[in-house]
Design a protein around this motif. Sequence first.
Motif, PDB file in Angstrom:
ATOM      1  N   LEU A  62       2.568 -10.911  -1.400  1.00 42.73           N
ATOM      2  CA  LEU A  62       1.969  -9.636  -1.375  1.00 42.73           C
ATOM      3  C   LEU A  62       2.972  -8.667  -0.871  1.00 42.73           C
ATOM      4  N   LYS A  63       4.040  -8.848   0.290  1.00 46.87           N
ATOM      5  CA  LYS A  63       4.748  -7.784   0.581  1.00 46.87           C
ATOM      6  C   LYS A  63       5.826  -7.480  -0.451  1.00 46.87           C
ATOM      7  N   ARG A  65       5.222  -7.736  -3.717  1.00 52.20           N
ATOM      8  CA  ARG A  65       4.429  -7.058  -4.790  1.00 52.20           C
ATOM      9  C   ARG A  65       4.312  -5.656  -4.164  1.00 52.20           C
ATOM     10  N   ARG A  66       3.902  -5.264  -3.199  1.00 53.13           N
ATOM     11  CA  ARG A  66       3.539  -4.016  -2.738  1.00 53.13           C
ATOM     12  C   ARG A  66       4.815  -3.227  -2.719  1.00 53.13           C
ATOM     13  N   ARG A  67       6.193  -3.998  -2.360  1.00 49.88           N
ATOM     14  CA  ARG A  67       7.463  -3.187  -2.421  1.00 49.88           C
ATOM     15  C   ARG A  67       7.795  -2.821  -3.680  1.00 49.88           C
ATOM     16  N   ASN A  69       5.648  -2.315  -6.362  1.00 46.77           N
ATOM     17  CA  ASN A  69       4.547  -1.478  -6.893  1.00 46.77           C
ATOM     18  C   ASN A  69       5.221   0.066  -6.167  1.00 46.77           C
ATOM     19  N   ALA A  70       5.746   0.256  -5.037  1.00 44.67           N
ATOM     20  CA  ALA A  70       6.159   1.411  -4.437  1.00 44.67           C
ATOM     21  C   ALA A  70       7.450   1.928  -5.207  1.00 44.67           C
TER      22      ALA A  70
END
Length: 79
Positions: A62-63, A65-67, A69-70
Motif C-alpha cells: 500500500l505504501k 502504491r501511494r508513493r 500514485n504521488a
Amino acid sequence: MDVGQKVVFVRAVKGAELGKHGTVRKVTDNTVVVDCTLQKHPAPVLAQMWDVLPEQIWERLLKRRRRGNAMIAGSETRF
C-alpha cells in the motif's frame, strides 16, 4: 504462514471482503482458517493461501502504491 500471524484478505472470500484483517487460526497444505470479524461477530473464514497476505507485506505494498500514485500525479502537473 504461521498460526497467530496477522493477515489481510487480498481477494473477497465467503463474506470477508478485500482488505479485511484477521488472524491465522489453522494452516493446512494450501488453505488457512482466518479469524476475523464479520458483521460485528467473530467468525472463522476458510481461505486459500493466495487469498491472504501477511499484514506487513500488505502495508508495504500500500505504501509503495501511494508513493507511485504521488509520483504519477506529480509528473502530470508538469505537462
